[in-house]
Design a protein around this motif. Structure first.
Motif, PDB file in Angstrom:
ATOM      1  N   PHE A   1       1.026  -0.827  -0.197  1.00  0.00           N
ATOM      2  CA  PHE A   1       0.352   0.191   0.238  1.00  0.00           C
ATOM      3  C   PHE A   1       0.961   1.449  -0.138  1.00  0.00           C
ATOM      4  O   PHE A   1       1.728   1.467   0.803  1.00  0.00           O
ATOM      5  CB  PHE A   1      -1.162   0.604   1.006  1.00  0.00           C
ATOM      6  CG  PHE A   1      -1.354   1.344   1.699  1.00  0.00           C
ATOM      7  CD1 PHE A   1      -2.221   1.454   1.181  1.00  0.00           C
ATOM      8  CD2 PHE A   1      -1.673   2.032   2.569  1.00  0.00           C
ATOM      9  CE1 PHE A   1      -2.756   3.306   0.603  1.00  0.00           C
ATOM     10  CE2 PHE A   1      -2.242   3.295   3.337  1.00  0.00           C
ATOM     11  CZ  PHE A   1      -2.569   3.859   1.485  1.00  0.00           C
ATOM     12  N   ARG A   2       0.099   2.665  -0.864  1.00  0.00           N
ATOM     13  CA  ARG A   2       0.740   3.374  -1.122  1.00  0.00           C
ATOM     14  C   ARG A   2       0.108   4.557  -1.189  1.00  0.00           C
ATOM     15  O   ARG A   2      -1.335   4.333  -2.146  1.00  0.00           O
ATOM     16  CB  ARG A   2       1.873   3.628  -2.001  1.00  0.00           C
ATOM     17  CG  ARG A   2       3.090   2.456  -2.468  1.00  0.00           C
ATOM     18  CD  ARG A   2       4.438   2.528  -1.225  1.00  0.00           C
ATOM     19  NE  ARG A   2       5.344   1.720  -1.665  1.00  0.00           N
ATOM     20  CZ  ARG A   2       5.044   0.255  -0.911  1.00  0.00           C
ATOM     21  NH1 ARG A   2       5.000   0.214   0.338  1.00  0.00           N
ATOM     22  NH2 ARG A   2       6.278  -0.161  -0.804  1.00  0.00           N
ATOM     23  N   LEU A   3       0.152   5.544  -0.361  1.00  0.00           N
ATOM     24  CA  LEU A   3      -0.730   6.993  -0.615  1.00  0.00           C
ATOM     25  C   LEU A   3       0.471   8.153  -1.273  1.00  0.00           C
ATOM     26  O   LEU A   3       0.154   8.633   0.501  1.00  0.00           O
ATOM     27  CB  LEU A   3      -2.175   6.631   0.474  1.00  0.00           C
ATOM     28  CG  LEU A   3      -3.163   8.198  -0.247  1.00  0.00           C
ATOM     29  CD1 LEU A   3      -4.556   7.851   0.425  1.00  0.00           C
ATOM     30  CD2 LEU A   3      -2.645   9.180   0.876  1.00  0.00           C
TER      31      LEU A   3
ATOM     32  N   GLY B   1      -5.665  11.528  -1.224  1.00  0.00           N
ATOM     33  CA  GLY B   1      -4.598  11.561  -2.394  1.00  0.00           C
ATOM     34  C   GLY B   1      -5.594  10.168  -3.414  1.00  0.00           C
ATOM     35  O   GLY B   1      -6.399   9.669  -2.551  1.00  0.00           O
ATOM     36  N   LEU B   2      -5.166   9.824  -4.283  1.00  0.00           N
ATOM     37  CA  LEU B   2      -4.939   8.503  -4.743  1.00  0.00           C
ATOM     38  C   LEU B   2      -4.076   7.916  -4.835  1.00  0.00           C
ATOM     39  O   LEU B   2      -2.423   7.933  -4.804  1.00  0.00           O
ATOM     40  CB  LEU B   2      -4.821   9.210  -6.169  1.00  0.00           C
ATOM     41  CG  LEU B   2      -5.193   8.128  -7.480  1.00  0.00           C
ATOM     42  CD1 LEU B   2      -6.032   8.292  -8.019  1.00  0.00           C
ATOM     43  CD2 LEU B   2      -3.599   8.630  -8.777  1.00  0.00           C
ATOM     44  N   ILE B   3      -4.507   6.510  -4.219  1.00  0.00           N
ATOM     45  CA  ILE B   3      -4.369   4.972  -4.080  1.00  0.00           C
ATOM     46  C   ILE B   3      -3.213   4.953  -5.501  1.00  0.00           C
ATOM     47  O   ILE B   3      -3.685   4.489  -6.273  1.00  0.00           O
ATOM     48  CB  ILE B   3      -3.906   4.259  -3.357  1.00  0.00           C
ATOM     49  CG1 ILE B   3      -5.710   4.655  -1.984  1.00  0.00           C
ATOM     50  CG2 ILE B   3      -3.777   3.243  -2.879  1.00  0.00           C
ATOM     51  CD1 ILE B   3      -6.817   3.656  -1.878  1.00  0.00           C
TER      52      ILE B   3
ATOM     53  N   ALA C   1      -5.831   0.376  -5.281  1.00  0.00           N
ATOM     54  CA  ALA C   1      -5.330   1.107  -6.240  1.00  0.00           C
ATOM     55  C   ALA C   1      -5.420   1.870  -7.015  1.00  0.00           C
ATOM     56  O   ALA C   1      -6.562   1.544  -7.881  1.00  0.00           O
ATOM     57  CB  ALA C   1      -4.451   0.386  -7.265  1.00  0.00           C
TER      58      ALA C   1
ATOM     59  N   SER D   1      -8.921   7.389  -4.899  1.00  0.00           N
ATOM     60  CA  SER D   1      -9.203   8.799  -4.872  1.00  0.00           C
ATOM     61  C   SER D   1      -9.958   8.409  -3.470  1.00  0.00           C
ATOM     62  O   SER D   1     -11.111   8.310  -3.577  1.00  0.00           O
ATOM     63  CB  SER D   1      -9.521  10.261  -5.091  1.00  0.00           C
ATOM     64  OG  SER D   1      -8.449   9.798  -6.529  1.00  0.00           O
TER      65      SER D   1
ATOM     66  N   THR E   1      -9.552   9.792   0.792  1.00  0.00           N
ATOM     67  CA  THR E   1      -9.446  10.491   1.954  1.00  0.00           C
ATOM     68  C   THR E   1      -9.754   9.414   3.152  1.00  0.00           C
ATOM     69  O   THR E   1      -9.856   9.249   4.091  1.00  0.00           O
ATOM     70  CB  THR E   1     -10.288  11.428   3.083  1.00  0.00           C
ATOM     71  OG1 THR E   1     -10.062  12.678   1.237  1.00  0.00           O
ATOM     72  CG2 THR E   1      -9.668  12.561   4.201  1.00  0.00           C
TER      73      THR E   1
ATOM     74  N   ASP F   1       4.365   6.184 -10.011  1.00  0.00           N
ATOM     75  CA  ASP F   1       3.888   6.883  -9.399  1.00  0.00           C
ATOM     76  C   ASP F   1       5.469   7.910  -8.051  1.00  0.00           C
ATOM     77  O   ASP F   1       5.106   8.763  -7.969  1.00  0.00           O
ATOM     78  CB  ASP F   1       2.464   6.279  -8.123  1.00  0.00           C
ATOM     79  CG  ASP F   1       1.537   6.356  -9.444  1.00  0.00           C
ATOM     80  OD1 ASP F   1       0.573   7.278  -9.822  1.00  0.00           O
ATOM     81  OD2 ASP F   1       0.986   5.366  -9.560  1.00  0.00           O
TER      82      ASP F   1
END
Length: 637
Positions: A245-247, A264-266, A303, A306, A308, A413
């Motif tokens: 996981f990355r945001l 943000g967009l995951i 992924a 978008s 919060t 990304d």
């Protein structure tokens, strides 16, 4: 010719039409290749044959086709895409044109990218978000330089699906042998750059052969038509969900005191309430409290979505930070190896500070002299001192602070970036990070207990950097020397770094090219910063012709400690004085890259102090400078 008006667009069936199409998969693809290979015509044909042209568009297209001189009464499909007047006049694509269309099986966004080498940077823009690339080859010309360049860039940018469209088959009589020779030639090149598989298709964008259906003119071809292949190709849309996981945080949402979320967009992975996460680059850990979306709270997000996030603890997190899985965080580093595609008319100046934008992070970086550039024809690596327009090179990048990243091969990304010129705000390059440099991981800041302020207080002063800039012969060294004498007489601790003196030692290996001038100022700036850390008042007398480097040095120091002092002397006056005879030699061609003659000088726009030496004597100027500096000092406590 009938225009297309889907039955689902009847007002009473709008809802059914939207429901039918909202769950279709989306394929982003680009068309690229050399000039006049028929890219725009092919896209126009796809739009026309997939019945995505409406009555007003068709009428305009027919009128434009007649106006620009299309033979007979046939439609010039390229005009559907070539929207710029300059493109229609020249018959080439300059900008990146994006078009949307849809079939019963899939939605598409296509980028028609320029073929001319001058606009390679536009091709990179279009390819940066594409899942598939259609490389067009004119059947009459075969594999050309731009074919190789665009194929290399598509592969470099991580596009896994390649279609080799051998276009204009109608102009060679649908010759199977000629088609096969082109495919074999391309296959040999593709293997050399790492493209293991591609789909070749013989077609004619103008006549429609093998575009949306099989052609009777190529009975020897048993593969899919282009549209059929585009509808069926698997773009592996779920790959990013299987990664950690990355945001990247785009915005801190604080509508009231009771809510603080991070939007943000995951970029990859899946997140659920309760998951342990790590905030980078700080490394602080916490857990996800809520996932808030447009339709309310969610039990899960992945992924491409978008959202919060609210966190269980009050942690320091802001735009540019990355919220990541606690047990599999990305790396943080400040020095990297990268591949850079240079996209600006002005060449790279190694050592100059540029803005690097990666995801939601923006940092100041310097690019070192490239290790090599890559010849896309031979794939040979050539030594290079800089990068010019459309060059592809490998170089090391140093940032002013650690950034969160992943190798581009693992994450577009967190691995893909752009470089922005600080003075013009123009995007000058795009690049891909490969890995952090080992020395960046092994070198750490050592905590020092005697601070800059303590050193200065011991001397009864405040550390300052007085940066004298101006043309050769303007009087920089003379005035700086007078200022230091006055400071010394007042009992202040100072040191003067003069341009000529420094070049006898620290910078004796540097010439006067633009790149070496940049490096000259970078080194001087670092030395001056260390001297101010020791509590000294440092004076420097350098031409320092470029604003970007003067601002780079300003950024090295705390706010208010850098004083830019512009010794403003007209070049005619400086040349009249010519104390060292340099202007005379420059006019005679004996000195290359001489500021004011054969190399530019960028005057300060808002210097702290400006001295007009045609109106003020050196002694008066020095007195005014000292009075100004003394007036900015705070009492030493």
């Amino acid at each position: 010719m009938n225009s297309y008006r889907p039955d689902a667009l009847i007002a009473s069936d709008i809802s059914a039409y939207l429901t039918l199409h909202q769950n279709k998969s989306l394929l982003r693809f680009i068309t690229c290749g050399s000039v006049d290979d028929g890219k725009s015509t092919l896209i126009g044909r796809l739009l026309y044959d997939s019945k995505m042209i409406f009555e007003d568009q068709l009428a305009s297209l027919e009128a434009d086709s007649k106006r620009v001189g299309t033979q007979g009464q046939e439609i010039d499909f390229a005009l559907l895409v070539d929207g710029l007047a300059a493109e229609r006049e020249q018959g080439i694509t300059i900008d990146v044109a994006y078009r949307f269309f849809s079939t019963e099986k899939r939605k598409f966004i296509v980028a028609d990218t320029p073929g001319h080498e001058q606009y390679t940077r536009n091709m990179v823009t279009g390819a940066s978000t594409a899942d598939l690339a259609i490389i067009l080859i004119d059947a009459r010309k075969g594999v050309l330089t731009q074919t190789r360049r665009h194929s290399y860039l598509a592969h470099l940018l991580g596009i896994r699906h390649i279609v080799v469209a051998v276009n204009k088959m109608d102009l060679i009589g649908y010759d199977q042998a000629a088609y096969q020779a082109i495919v074999d030639d391309y296959r040999e090149f593709a293997k050399s750059i790492g493209i293991q598989d591609f789909t070749p298709i013989p077609l004619s964008g103008f006549k429609g052969d093998n575009v949306t259906g099989p052609s009777a003119n190529t009975p020897w071809y048993a593969g899919p038509a282009l549209l059929e292949h585009l509808e069926q190709v698997d773009v592996e849309v779920d790959t990013d969900r299987t990664r950690p996981f990355r945001l990247p945080v785009q915005w801190v949402n604080r509508p009231n005191l009771d809510f603080r979320g991070f939007a943000g967009l995951i970029a990859s992975g899946v997140v659920k309430p309760g998951d342990a996460v790590r905030i980078l680059p700080s490394g602080r850990t916490t857990s996800v409290a809520r996932i808030v979306a447009m339709d309310g709270d969610r039990d899960e997000a992945g992924a491409g979505e978008s959202v919060t996030l609210t966190l269980a603890d009050e942690v320091d997190c802001s735009r540019g930070d990355v919220i990541a899985a606690a047990d599999a965080p990305p790396q943080v580093a400040d020095q990297f190896k990268a591949t850079i595609v240079w996209m600006d008319q002005a060449e790279l100046l190694p050592g100059r500070a540029y803005w690097l934008k990666l995801g939601t992070q923006t940092v100041s970086v310097t690019v070192r002299e490239p290790e090599y550039t890559i010849d896309v024809n031979t794939l040979a690596n050539a030594p290079a001192k800089t990068l010019k327009l459309n060059d592809i090179g490998v170089a090391e990048i140093a940032a002013d602070r650690g950034i969160v990243f992943a190798p581009y091969a693992d994450s577009h990304d967190l691995g893909g970036f752009i470089l922005i010129d600080k003075a013009t705000n123009a995007t000058v390059a795009a690049g891909m990070l490969h890995h952090a440099l080992r020395r960046a991981q092994n070198v750490h800041w050592q905590a020092i207990e005697i601070t800059r302020e303590a050193h200065a207080a011991q001397k009864g002063q405040q550390a300052r950097l007085l940066w004298f800039t101006g043309l050769s012969g303007s009087g920089k060294s003379t005035i700086a020397n007078l200022v230091e004498k006055k400071l010394h007489a007042m009992g202040k601790h100072s040191f003067l770094l003069d341009g000529d003196n420094v070049r006898h030692g620290l910078n004796r290996d540097l010439s006067f090219t633009d790149a070496d001038r940049v490096e000259n100022i970078r080194r001087v700036g670092e030395v001056a910063r260390l001297m101010t850390d020791a509590g000294l008042i440092v004076l420097t007398a350098f031409i320092s012709p470029f604003r970007a480097e003067r601002e780079m040095v300003r950024a090295m120091l705390p706010p208010g400690d850098f004083f830019e002092i512009f010794i403003d002397t007209p070049i005619a006056e400086a040349e009249r004085r010519d104390p060292k005879g340099l202007y005379r030699k420059a006019r005679a061609g004996e000195i290359a890259n001489f500021t004011g003659i054969s190399s530019p000088y960028e005057a300060p726009e808002r210097p702290e102090i400006r001295i007009d030496t045609t109106k003020e004597t050196p002694e008066a100027a020095a007195e005014r400078i000292v009075e100004t500096i003394m007036g900015t000092w705070s009492p030493v406590i």
